[in-house]
Design a protein around this motif. Structure first.
Motif, PDB file in Angstrom:
ATOM      1  N   ARG A 181      -4.167 -16.715  10.624  1.00 19.55           N
ATOM      2  CA  ARG A 181      -3.371 -16.001   9.633  1.00 19.55           C
ATOM      3  C   ARG A 181      -2.526 -14.940  10.328  1.00 19.55           C
ATOM      4  N   PHE A 182      -1.376 -14.657   9.736  1.00 18.32           N
ATOM      5  CA  PHE A 182      -0.524 -13.536  10.099  1.00 18.32           C
ATOM      6  C   PHE A 182      -0.462 -12.608   8.889  1.00 18.32           C
ATOM      7  N   PHE A 183      -0.436 -11.317   9.138  1.00 20.71           N
ATOM      8  CA  PHE A 183      -0.438 -10.396   8.004  1.00 20.71           C
ATOM      9  C   PHE A 183       0.361  -9.140   8.339  1.00 20.71           C
ATOM     10  N   THR A 184       0.822  -8.495   7.299  1.00 22.33           N
ATOM     11  CA  THR A 184       1.470  -7.188   7.398  1.00 22.33           C
ATOM     12  C   THR A 184       0.968  -6.307   6.266  1.00 22.33           C
ATOM     13  N   ILE A 185       0.805  -5.028   6.569  1.00 19.22           N
ATOM     14  CA  ILE A 185       0.354  -4.045   5.589  1.00 19.22           C
ATOM     15  C   ILE A 185       1.291  -2.854   5.646  1.00 19.22           C
ATOM     16  N   ALA A 186       1.721  -2.377   4.499  1.00 17.60           N
ATOM     17  CA  ALA A 186       2.549  -1.171   4.421  1.00 17.60           C
ATOM     18  C   ALA A 186       1.960  -0.242   3.370  1.00 17.60           C
ATOM     19  N   ARG A 187       1.875   1.061   3.694  1.00 17.17           N
ATOM     20  CA  ARG A 187       1.306   2.014   2.743  1.00 17.17           C
ATOM     21  C   ARG A 187       2.026   3.359   2.863  1.00 17.17           C
ATOM     22  N   ILE A 188       2.358   3.918   1.717  1.00 12.32           N
ATOM     23  CA  ILE A 188       3.029   5.213   1.649  1.00 12.32           C
ATOM     24  C   ILE A 188       2.204   6.131   0.752  1.00 12.32           C
ATOM     25  N   THR A 189       1.920   7.335   1.236  1.00  8.64           N
ATOM     26  CA  THR A 189       1.189   8.336   0.460  1.00  8.64           C
ATOM     27  C   THR A 189       2.022   9.606   0.386  1.00  8.64           C
ATOM     28  N   ASN A 190       2.237  10.077  -0.818  1.00  9.55           N
ATOM     29  CA  ASN A 190       3.003  11.300  -1.039  1.00  9.55           C
ATOM     30  C   ASN A 190       2.097  12.327  -1.699  1.00  9.55           C
ATOM     31  N   ASP A 551       0.060  -9.009  -2.228  1.00 10.95           N
ATOM     32  CA  ASP A 551      -0.700  -8.007  -2.976  1.00 10.95           C
ATOM     33  C   ASP A 551       0.093  -6.706  -3.002  1.00 10.95           C
ATOM     34  N   VAL A 552       0.238  -6.119  -4.187  1.00 13.17           N
ATOM     35  CA  VAL A 552       0.911  -4.838  -4.365  1.00 13.17           C
ATOM     36  C   VAL A 552      -0.014  -3.934  -5.164  1.00 13.17           C
ATOM     37  N   ASP A 553      -0.230  -2.701  -4.682  1.00  9.51           N
ATOM     38  CA  ASP A 553      -1.129  -1.796  -5.385  1.00  9.51           C
ATOM     39  C   ASP A 553      -0.534  -0.409  -5.464  1.00  9.51           C
ATOM     40  N   ALA A 554      -1.054   0.385  -6.391  1.00  9.04           N
ATOM     41  CA  ALA A 554      -0.592   1.756  -6.586  1.00  9.04           C
ATOM     42  C   ALA A 554      -1.747   2.594  -7.096  1.00  9.04           C
ATOM     43  N   ALA A 555      -1.737   3.879  -6.756  1.00 12.83           N
ATOM     44  CA  ALA A 555      -2.761   4.810  -7.227  1.00 12.83           C
ATOM     45  C   ALA A 555      -2.118   6.169  -7.481  1.00 12.83           C
ATOM     46  N   TYR A 556      -2.601   6.843  -8.518  1.00 12.91           N
ATOM     47  CA  TYR A 556      -2.106   8.173  -8.863  1.00 12.91           C
ATOM     48  C   TYR A 556      -3.309   9.086  -9.049  1.00 12.91           C
ATOM     49  N   ASN A 557      -3.410  10.101  -8.177  1.00 15.87           N
ATOM     50  CA  ASN A 557      -4.507  11.065  -8.240  1.00 15.87           C
ATOM     51  C   ASN A 557      -3.968  12.387  -8.784  1.00 15.87           C
ATOM     52  N   PHE A 558      -4.652  12.955  -9.753  1.00 16.00           N
ATOM     53  CA  PHE A 558      -4.211  14.225 -10.303  1.00 16.00           C
ATOM     54  C   PHE A 558      -5.419  14.983 -10.825  1.00 16.00           C
ATOM     55  N   GLY A 559      -5.259  16.289 -10.921  1.00 16.35           N
ATOM     56  CA  GLY A 559      -6.349  17.142 -11.382  1.00 16.35           C
ATOM     57  C   GLY A 559      -6.183  18.542 -10.860  1.00 16.35           C
ATOM     58  N   ASP A 560      -7.297  19.256 -10.688  1.00 15.08           N
ATOM     59  CA  ASP A 560      -7.259  20.633 -10.239  1.00 15.08           C
ATOM     60  C   ASP A 560      -6.852  20.700  -8.771  1.00 15.08           C
ATOM     61  N   GLN A 561      -5.725  21.323  -8.514  1.00 16.60           N
ATOM     62  CA  GLN A 561      -5.206  21.564  -7.162  1.00 16.60           C
ATOM     63  C   GLN A 561      -4.969  20.273  -6.376  1.00 16.60           C
ATOM     64  N   GLU A 562      -4.658  19.175  -7.035  1.00 19.64           N
ATOM     65  CA  GLU A 562      -4.306  17.955  -6.323  1.00 19.64           C
ATOM     66  C   GLU A 562      -3.422  17.061  -7.190  1.00 19.64           C
ATOM     67  N   GLN A 563      -2.464  16.430  -6.526  1.00 13.82           N
ATOM     68  CA  GLN A 563      -1.583  15.468  -7.163  1.00 13.82           C
ATOM     69  C   GLN A 563      -0.948  14.625  -6.055  1.00 13.82           C
ATOM     70  N   SER A 564      -1.180  13.314  -6.081  1.00 14.53           N
ATOM     71  CA  SER A 564      -0.641  12.450  -5.037  1.00 14.53           C
ATOM     72  C   SER A 564      -0.395  11.055  -5.587  1.00 14.53           C
ATOM     73  N   ILE A 565       0.514  10.351  -4.917  1.00 16.03           N
ATOM     74  CA  ILE A 565       0.859   8.974  -5.293  1.00 16.03           C
ATOM     75  C   ILE A 565       0.711   8.100  -4.050  1.00 16.03           C
ATOM     76  N   GLU A 566       0.086   6.944  -4.211  1.00 15.23           N
ATOM     77  CA  GLU A 566      -0.079   5.982  -3.118  1.00 15.23           C
ATOM     78  C   GLU A 566       0.520   4.646  -3.533  1.00 15.23           C
ATOM     79  N   LEU A 567       1.305   4.045  -2.645  1.00 18.26           N
ATOM     80  CA  LEU A 567       1.892   2.729  -2.865  1.00 18.26           C
ATOM     81  C   LEU A 567       1.570   1.858  -1.653  1.00 18.26           C
ATOM     82  N   GLY A 568       1.175   0.605  -1.908  1.00 19.12           N
ATOM     83  CA  GLY A 568       0.820  -0.275  -0.808  1.00 19.12           C
ATOM     84  C   GLY A 568       1.254  -1.709  -1.075  1.00 19.12           C
ATOM     85  N   ALA A 569       1.484  -2.450   0.017  1.00 14.24           N
ATOM     86  CA  ALA A 569       1.843  -3.861  -0.086  1.00 14.24           C
ATOM     87  C   ALA A 569       1.171  -4.621   1.047  1.00 14.24           C
ATOM     88  N   TYR A 570       0.773  -5.853   0.764  1.00 16.81           N
ATOM     89  CA  TYR A 570       0.076  -6.684   1.743  1.00 16.81           C
ATOM     90  C   TYR A 570       0.617  -8.105   1.636  1.00 16.81           C
TER      91      TYR A 570
END
Length: 575
Positions: A181-190, A551-570
């Motif tokens: 198999r050949f694979f590529t992974i990309a992930r961005i976290t803000n 595969d495409v995924d996303a996550a959103y973290n929020f709450g007390d003193q934290e807020q971030s967005i994650e985007l990924g592709a495989y």
């Protein structure tokens, strides 16, 4: 394994799960029936038996870098490509696939950046089983017409055998096969809260060529490269790394071959606890299930995976495995001696064993024992560096239980990874964990699981518990629901949380959505504590087209003193 990692979860009380929460996120789509290649005369059955996806409970037996080994293999229905979900003591679920399988063990490769499970952590493998069913049509199809026999039998005598002897095809006449198999992974976290961003890109390949030299051997290659960049106020940077994970040639890879040998960069088949080795290993297999062997080589630095001549050594082992009508017994004894820049370093005894004395009872145990001499300055004599034992019992088809115990301490070594460890940690550091779980199938599609654990180290102790439910009806849409409530008391954090997850197939596309809330308090440096509330939303979409997997995924973290967005592709291409 650091004290923080090892003490991530624990037990303080059993929590009540809300009724109706349910299900396992990890059921793959039921494979469609294979179309017939030719039409058969006579009436056809109204339905065709569909394979069922079943979850197999397994246990982590060894972890080396991104490679994780489990205590079940081909004999339990596991195959290369089977999906596996590791359930960490923190409750985190890591999904990946099986990369290699033997008769009674298997190896999975973790996704980049994933937290590695601890030895004895729980995992679930999804295997396809074709249920037995009575035929719906007993009409005997017409016998096909055969062309005349091309081979004519010669004259017979009284001592001529009725069956001709069978001969295997010699390697020189076998075809060369390639898979991989050949694979590529990309992930961005803000990180919106702290005005920071991170970018990660990885590409790699796994290639296995069987019989390339017409000698029955196997050439294995695995390598990758990654690019990391970070951007924040006063801290910008980019790192590029390339790693050669595996490059080896092996002979006698068939489990019935009288010998086995491998050279290159490899993992020892009998002693995976040793990690990557740049060298060679050979073993002789006897007909009674006993194998003996030895190996030697250089030991690359684990955090760099680069060639290093600082550490080298040899190892010896004896391995025994037998299959019985009602179970199996497996045992391994190994010894490793290493040197660091010419100085005697590690003398390690490895013991591992497993048994299935009853059809529904599995037992596993392993131990690492270090020998110290007068050249060591902190420890002396014998020291039990690691001990793992686990037993799982299926009480009846609807109920099962698992119990386990682990002990870990830190060895005194001259290797780069251990040379800078605090003296007090090597001398007094230890982590023990006792855990248990029980599951019950309320119905064929609904299962409830309760887990609890207690841990202690040289400074603290804690406990945790989780009550979960999953619902996975069999059907074309492969809908699944999962819910859990949990309690966690780790080294510096205590809190309660809940998870909800859902998965559904829409045609050839699988959609996943999840939500988690965690209310916790954290100890501060001043001796007090701070309270926080964290929310996490997750979404994932994956599909395949031919040999391509996306595969495409996303996550959103929020709450007390934290807020971030994650985007990924495989993206993966299998061949």
């Amino acid at each position: 394994m650091t004290p923080t990692r090892a003490t991530a979860w624990s037990v303080a009380g059993v929590l009540v799960c809300t009724a109706g929460l349910a299900l396992a996120q990890d059921q793959p789509a039921t494979a469609p029936p294979t179309p017939a290649t030719t039409e058969q005369p006579g009436p056809q059955p109204e339905s065709q038996t569909q394979p069922e996806t079943r979850r197999l409970d397994v246990t982590v037996t060894s972890v080396s870098g991104s490679s994780v080994y489990i205590d079940s293999g081909r004999s339990a229905g596991i195959a290369i490509g089977s999906r596996i979900v590791f359930i960490l003591s923190t409750g985190e679920r890591i999904e990946t696939t099986i990369a290699a399988v033997t008769s009674n063990s298997a190896r999975a490769e973790l996704p980049e950046g994933a937290t590695p499970p601890a030895i004895n952590d729980h995992a679930e493998v999804l295997v396809d089983v074709v249920p037995e069913s009575a035929p719906t049509d007993t009409t005997k199809p017409a016998a096909p017409e055969h062309p005349p026999w091309q081979r004519q039998e010669g004259p017979r005598t009284a001592d001529t055998p009725l069956l001709a002897p069978a001969f295997s095809t010699p390697p020189k006449d076998r075809p060369t096969t390639i898979r991989g198999r050949f694979f590529t992974i990309a992930r961005i976290t803000n990180d919106l809260e702290n005005d920071q961003n991170y970018t990660y890109f990885r590409a790699g390949a796994f290639v296995e060529i069987n019989n390339p030299l017409k000698d029955g051997g196997r050439l294995l290659f695995e390598g990758d490269a990654d690019l990391r960049s970070r951007g924040s106020i006063g801290d910008d940077g980019t790192d590029l790394n390339a790693r050669l994970q595996r490059l080896s040639y092996a002979w006698g890879t068939d489990q019935h071959a009288p010998y086995r040998a491998e050279v290159g960069r490899y993992y020892s088949t009998s002693l995976p606890e040793l990690g990557l080795i740049d060298g060679g290993e050979a073993a002789i297999r006897f007909q009674n299930g006993l194998s003996v062997g030895a190996g030697a080589g250089l030991y690359p630095i684990a955090v760099k995976d680069s060639l290093s001549t600082d550490d080298y050594g040899l190892h010896l082992f004896a391995d025994y495995v037998t299959d019985a009508p009602n179970g199996y017994v497996q045992g391994t004894v190994g010894f490793q001696q290493t040197w660091h820049k010419g100085e005697l370093d590690r003398s390690l005894l490895i013991l591992r064993g497993g048994a299935r004395p009853l059809a529904d009872l599995n037992i596993f145990a392993s131990a690492l024992i270090d020998f110290y001499t007068g050249e060591d300055t902190i420890k002396s004599g014998l020291d039990l560096t690691q001990f793992v034992t686990q037993a799982s019992y299926t009480i009846n088809p609807k109920t099962g239980a698992t119990a386990s115990f682990t002990h870990t301490s830190w060895p005194e070594l001259k290797r780069e990874e251990y040379a800078l460890l605090p003296t007090d940690l090597i001398d007094n550091g230890h982590v023990e964990r006792l855990s248990a779980s029980i599951w019950r199938k309320v119905t064929k599609e609904f299962r409830v699981t309760a887990r609890a654990n207690y841990w202690m180290d040289q400074d603290r102790d804690g406990n945790g518990a989780e009550l979960s439910a999953d619902w996975a009806p069999q059907g074309a849409n492969n809908t699944s629901l999962y819910g859990a409530v949990y309690y966690d008391s780790s080294s510096f954090t205590t809190g309660v949380g809940a998870r909800l997850q859902a998965r559904r197939d829409v045609g050839s596309v699988r959609v996943f959505a999840g939500y988690e809330v965690f209310s916790y308090s954290t100890d501060t440096l001043t001796g007090g504590s701070s309270d926080y509330l964290r929310h996490t939303l997750r979404a994932d979409v994956n599909w395949s087209r031919g040999k391509w997997y996306f595969d495409v995924d996303a996550a959103y973290n929020f709450g007390d003193q934290e807020q971030s967005i994650e985007l990924g592709a495989y993206v993966q291409y299998r061949f």
